[in-house]
Design an enzyme around this catalytic site. Sequence first.
Site, mmCIF file in Angstrom:
data_model
loop_
_atom_site.group_PDB
_atom_site.id
_atom_site.type_symbol
_atom_site.label_atom_id
_atom_site.label_comp_id
_atom_site.label_asym_id
_atom_site.label_seq_id
_atom_site.Cartn_x
_atom_site.Cartn_y
_atom_site.Cartn_z
ATOM 1 C CG HIS A 193 32.180 34.616 36.269
ATOM 2 N ND1 HIS A 193 32.387 33.106 36.416
ATOM 3 C CD2 HIS A 193 33.300 35.169 36.840
ATOM 4 C CE1 HIS A 193 33.606 32.928 36.775
ATOM 5 N NE2 HIS A 193 34.148 34.133 37.176
ATOM 6 C CD GLU A 435 46.885 38.434 51.466
ATOM 7 O OE1 GLU A 435 45.911 38.463 51.211
ATOM 8 O OE2 GLU A 435 47.606 37.139 50.789
ATOM 9 C CG ASP A 459 43.102 36.091 52.515
ATOM 10 O OD1 ASP A 459 42.207 35.349 53.018
ATOM 11 O OD2 ASP A 459 43.668 36.394 51.604
ATOM 12 C CB CYS A 506 45.004 46.391 49.270
ATOM 13 S SG CYS A 506 45.610 44.827 49.416
HETATM 14 C C1 PEP Z 1 42.840 40.624 51.311
HETATM 15 O O1 PEP Z 1 43.155 39.238 51.693
HETATM 16 O O2 PEP Z 1 42.808 41.544 51.980
HETATM 17 C C2 PEP Z 1 43.134 40.762 49.753
HETATM 18 C C3 PEP Z 1 43.081 42.044 49.522
HETATM 19 O O3 PEP Z 1 43.177 39.813 49.043
HETATM 20 P P1 PEP Z 1 41.939 38.847 48.492
HETATM 21 O O4 PEP Z 1 40.678 39.616 48.978
HETATM 22 O O5 PEP Z 1 42.017 39.186 47.020
HETATM 23 O O6 PEP Z 1 42.576 37.849 49.050
HETATM 24 MG MG MG Z 2 44.109 38.117 50.275
#
Ligand code: PEP
Ligand code: MG
Length: 592
Positions: A193, A435, A459, A506
């Site tokens: 944090h 994912e 993921d 993303c």
């Molecule tokens: C991912 O898994 O690529 C993703 C964007 O989600 P997070 O990184 O929040 O798991």
């Molecule tokens: Mg993810």
Amino acid sequence: MSIVLDGSPASEGIVAGPVFVLDWGLPTVAHESIADDAIEDEIVRFDEARQWATERLQEIKEQTEGRLGAVEARIFDPQLLMLQDLEVVDGTARYIRENRLSAARAFELRMLELRSMWSRTSHPMVLDRLNDLEDLMIRVLRRLLGMNDPSDLDPLQEAAIVVAQNLTPSLIVQLDPDNVLGIATDHGTRTAHWAMLARSMNIPAAVGLGGASKRASNGQQAILDGRIGRFVLQPEEDERNRFEARRKQHSDWEEEISAIAVLESVTQDGQYVELRGNLDLPGEAERLLARGAVGIGLYRTEFLVVGRNSMPNEEEQYEAYRYAAEAFQNGAVCIRTFDLGGDKFPMSLNMPPEENPFLGWRAIRVCLDQPDLFRTQLRALLRATAHGDVRFMIPLVNDVEEIREVRALLQEEAEGLRRDGIPFNEGYKLGVMIETPAAALDAAELARYSDFFSIGTNDLIQYTLAVDRTNTRLAKLYNPFHPAVVRQLHQVARVGRAAGIEVSVCGEMASHPLGAFLLIGLDITALSMAWPSLPEIKRLVRDVRMEDARSAARKALAAPTAHDVTRCLVEGIGDSVDLSVFSGRWSLSLPA
Ligand code: PEP
Ligand code: MG
């Protein structure tokens, strides 16, 4: 001789200046027994110290709220909670009573016990709680031992690079940002944090530097590069020259950023690539806009929850989502439903410890098992659709049943809103995150129930390769260019196109230069990333040709190893892109 220490980047920026070693260590507590008739006095003293720490933390929380906003200020809640936790309070009182220990010794022992219990996990969020625990220990123990209040130290007489074993949120907000050039710590992670606060406060930081605090002494000159996570003590001339060159490059780049933000995101041969931003903290919306994001590709709503003792209610969530929708009036705002579990644990859910949390009760699995929590979020999200192109995105989907269940809940909540005359967009969009290999392989089926796909490569890579994304020892094996990953990306892109739905990415891969080049080549033309990467990737998009990216992607798809995939991309990108703007964060040279 310069001492070069390499750790991990935690907050952007490159600075040079004198060192200030912040000694925020645990005080030594003597083993002290007390007389029977002193027991009640010791308990009173402990309560007084607890009360004092509570008031002090409240004050710091308010200051933080004023400076950084309500969401950031909530990071003090776990510490405030710990001060009332029966395990802490009763446990300490019991040691005073039963073992006739001084308040300081009893409190120290109890906290050390809790620390060792918590240390048995390697999850970053729990490790952050260890930071909170230690911070609290230092604060209360110093009070009990009659030492000065560290927040009154006012230590920095001139602007300096603060070096410490580790920092805590309450410490960082006590430092005057005008006097802190940068931060270098022995331990800590980018997701701690305090590191998030450093980013919000625009203070460059590097973490995990090993013995930085032991090797540094006050007044020594140093260089800190928060982009690559490097700390150089007593830099010699060559290091200083390198620093000057890098700083110049960095500041030229900073100047270029606002110009790049307004340029079109189009390849040399005319392909538009939509660049959106990932939003972890609400305050980041402005940063995303300033760097040219045209929408939000991933809003990680779980950060509204983590670190709090209660879930945000519908109104609070609605306000947060509406704020994002209004900030991006003309763009898509993809809001992910809570991705709790894995490495993100809210205090209020009381999640049971699991052997394999990343393979456990996480994301959509939690939400479907906790309908009240989920329905509140869905209602808030539906209401936010009245204010912009707000889209729903479900994490960790494995099969169509999960989407059907979400749709059913959404329909019920929409019906409720209709009945109550509360406005929302009847044409809301529901997308799924791809994912897991199950989702990638079953994409054709999922596409029938989804309005769009967003690939979470972070993921997808970990589940495809069976490599824990948080395990530093396995970092080398976590390879986005493994052929199994590339083939799944291709498959999902193809299925999405055939189904006529948008496919975006993303995960971090979208902000890697070769990753972005590959994704574009696979015809994935909507990418979402953290704000610092937006201008870099925009420049890359403008420098490359779609035709070259496609041809490199075709070769990459036929490549037998990750090494060969990488080579196809490096050769394909050639010298069309000035990779210096990526400042050495990515190694683009091929291993021999
Ligand atoms: C991912 O898994 O690529 C993703 C964007 O989600 P997070 O990184 O929040 O798991
Ligand atoms: Mg993810």
